[in-house]
Design a protein around this motif. Sequence first.
Motif, mmCIF file in Angstrom:
data_model
loop_
_atom_site.group_PDB
_atom_site.id
_atom_site.type_symbol
_atom_site.label_atom_id
_atom_site.label_comp_id
_atom_site.label_asym_id
_atom_site.label_seq_id
_atom_site.Cartn_x
_atom_site.Cartn_y
_atom_site.Cartn_z
ATOM 1 N N VAL A 83 -22.624 -44.592 10.892
ATOM 2 C CA VAL A 83 -22.066 -45.534 11.865
ATOM 3 C C VAL A 83 -21.651 -44.765 13.116
ATOM 4 O O VAL A 83 -20.788 -43.882 13.055
ATOM 5 C CB VAL A 83 -20.849 -46.287 11.301
ATOM 6 C CG1 VAL A 83 -20.301 -47.281 12.328
ATOM 7 C CG2 VAL A 83 -21.232 -47.008 10.001
ATOM 8 N N ASN A 84 -22.276 -45.089 14.240
ATOM 9 C CA ASN A 84 -21.903 -44.505 15.528
ATOM 10 C C ASN A 84 -21.058 -45.521 16.274
ATOM 11 O O ASN A 84 -21.565 -46.551 16.730
ATOM 12 C CB ASN A 84 -23.161 -44.153 16.335
ATOM 13 C CG ASN A 84 -22.849 -43.288 17.544
ATOM 14 O OD1 ASN A 84 -21.743 -43.332 18.081
ATOM 15 N ND2 ASN A 84 -23.809 -42.506 17.977
ATOM 16 N N THR A 85 -19.768 -45.235 16.402
ATOM 17 C CA THR A 85 -18.858 -46.180 17.056
ATOM 18 C C THR A 85 -18.852 -46.015 18.577
ATOM 19 O O THR A 85 -18.222 -46.803 19.279
ATOM 20 C CB THR A 85 -17.417 -45.988 16.553
ATOM 21 O OG1 THR A 85 -16.896 -44.753 17.053
ATOM 22 C CG2 THR A 85 -17.354 -46.001 15.034
ATOM 23 N N GLY A 86 -19.529 -44.985 19.060
ATOM 24 C CA GLY A 86 -19.485 -44.663 20.489
ATOM 25 C C GLY A 86 -18.545 -43.521 20.767
ATOM 26 O O GLY A 86 -18.713 -42.792 21.752
ATOM 27 N N THR A 87 -17.561 -43.326 19.886
ATOM 28 C CA THR A 87 -16.634 -42.191 20.021
ATOM 29 C C THR A 87 -16.638 -41.310 18.776
ATOM 30 O O THR A 87 -16.266 -40.139 18.842
ATOM 31 C CB THR A 87 -15.194 -42.674 20.287
ATOM 32 O OG1 THR A 87 -14.778 -43.530 19.218
ATOM 33 C CG2 THR A 87 -15.117 -43.427 21.608
ATOM 34 N N LYS A 88 -17.043 -41.869 17.634
ATOM 35 C CA LYS A 88 -17.099 -41.127 16.376
ATOM 36 C C LYS A 88 -18.427 -41.410 15.673
ATOM 37 O O LYS A 88 -18.934 -42.543 15.699
ATOM 38 C CB LYS A 88 -15.951 -41.520 15.445
ATOM 39 C CG LYS A 88 -14.568 -41.114 15.923
ATOM 40 C CD LYS A 88 -14.317 -39.620 15.751
ATOM 41 C CE LYS A 88 -12.880 -39.259 16.093
ATOM 42 N NZ LYS A 88 -12.617 -37.806 15.942
ATOM 43 N N VAL A 102 -19.718 -41.496 11.996
ATOM 44 C CA VAL A 102 -19.130 -41.576 10.661
ATOM 45 C C VAL A 102 -20.221 -41.838 9.633
ATOM 46 O O VAL A 102 -21.009 -42.782 9.772
ATOM 47 C CB VAL A 102 -18.074 -42.697 10.595
ATOM 48 C CG1 VAL A 102 -17.481 -42.791 9.192
ATOM 49 C CG2 VAL A 102 -16.968 -42.461 11.622
ATOM 50 N N LEU A 103 -20.266 -41.016 8.597
ATOM 51 C CA LEU A 103 -21.192 -41.198 7.483
ATOM 52 C C LEU A 103 -20.435 -41.754 6.292
ATOM 53 O O LEU A 103 -19.405 -41.196 5.901
ATOM 54 C CB LEU A 103 -21.829 -39.852 7.121
ATOM 55 C CG LEU A 103 -22.804 -39.848 5.941
ATOM 56 C CD1 LEU A 103 -24.055 -40.671 6.264
ATOM 57 C CD2 LEU A 103 -23.201 -38.410 5.590
ATOM 58 N N GLU A 141 -24.466 -31.489 11.893
ATOM 59 C CA GLU A 141 -23.325 -30.933 12.631
ATOM 60 C C GLU A 141 -22.713 -31.928 13.606
ATOM 61 O O GLU A 141 -21.613 -31.711 14.125
ATOM 62 C CB GLU A 141 -23.722 -29.653 13.369
ATOM 63 C CG GLU A 141 -24.898 -29.789 14.306
ATOM 64 C CD GLU A 141 -26.218 -29.410 13.650
ATOM 65 O OE1 GLU A 141 -27.119 -28.933 14.381
ATOM 66 O OE2 GLU A 141 -26.351 -29.620 12.418
ATOM 67 N N GLN A 142 -23.405 -33.047 13.872
ATOM 68 C CA GLN A 142 -22.856 -34.063 14.769
ATOM 69 C C GLN A 142 -21.899 -35.018 14.056
ATOM 70 O O GLN A 142 -21.162 -35.747 14.713
ATOM 71 C CB GLN A 142 -24.000 -34.882 15.392
ATOM 72 C CG GLN A 142 -24.873 -34.096 16.360
ATOM 73 C CD GLN A 142 -26.023 -34.941 16.874
ATOM 74 O OE1 GLN A 142 -26.850 -35.411 16.104
ATOM 75 N NE2 GLN A 142 -26.069 -35.150 18.176
ATOM 76 N N VAL A 143 -21.915 -35.033 12.732
ATOM 77 C CA VAL A 143 -21.082 -35.976 11.973
ATOM 78 C C VAL A 143 -19.616 -35.568 12.079
ATOM 79 O O VAL A 143 -19.247 -34.434 11.767
ATOM 80 C CB VAL A 143 -21.523 -36.027 10.499
ATOM 81 C CG1 VAL A 143 -20.584 -36.938 9.696
ATOM 82 C CG2 VAL A 143 -22.969 -36.510 10.395
#
Length: 315
Positions: free
Chosen positions: A91-96, A98-99, A127-129
Amino acid sequence: MKTIQQRSLAAALAATCFAGAAMAAAPMVKTPAPGYSRIMLGQFEVTPLSDGTVDLPVHELLAQDAKKTNAALAASHLKSPLETSDNAYLVNTGTKLVLIDSGAGSFFGPTLGKLVANMKSAGYKPEQVDEIYITHFHGDHVGGLVNNSAAVFPNAVVRASKAESDFWLSQANMDKAKDKDSFKGAQAALGPYVKAGRYKPFEGSVELVPGIRANPTGAHTPGHTTYLVESGGQKLLLIGDLIHVASVQMENPGVTIQFDSDQKAAAAARKKEFDAAAKGGYMIGGAHLQFPGMGYLRSEGKGYRYIPVNYTQMR
């Protein structure tokens, strides 16, 4: 009559045409399709990721007569052992970033452990998570956290219910358990994150980042947790292991599975969460629903009708 030259030319042309026909069929690729999908949920981008599939003898695992299970599977053109999906959700919230769950990694054999490859195919890197939320500590949900005892997600904070980690990370509980392998797997998976100070348990129902709320259900395991993702008035409930075999348990939600630590409570938790999703008209995402494992529920008789989400090209 044809001359010798004409007959030779005809034979050569026939041979050429025959050879061309033989070469027309392309060789079979024999590799799986990319194991990711993608939808927008309000302003959030949700990317279901496949960790692969595993064959399960569900006619032996479900708590009902095997003949009933086999009949229900056959009605859906399925059979046991059932090829069962193992899904996670990015889930990409735009700021985080999250897996939710991490797949099995190397814990369950060669047909699983494909999450990282599919994540990269989907355009993201481990590494982006930023954060990883675990529904529960069974190996097919936490095994992907590690590779050769090293953290796969070097910058991520891992979060799960305190009740879950208190149970599975306890040496005392492992010492008195019959199934010690499950404890060893959970401790191996979480170990690098605990050691690095990047495991942070939570208690109760709490919003972990804006738009993602943890809702502990227990029953399947002591601290089993679902996660409600909400953006722009749209909701997606990531249900973990509230259900394993949709072709059986949607119609008969009282049927439980051997993996449930509390059979009666597991059936009650499924009914509570599924009733809310059906009434609220929001999506569910299941770890073991056929990939990408997302859809809607409609109450039908004593059970539910599962309606897979419509395919979208993200226009």
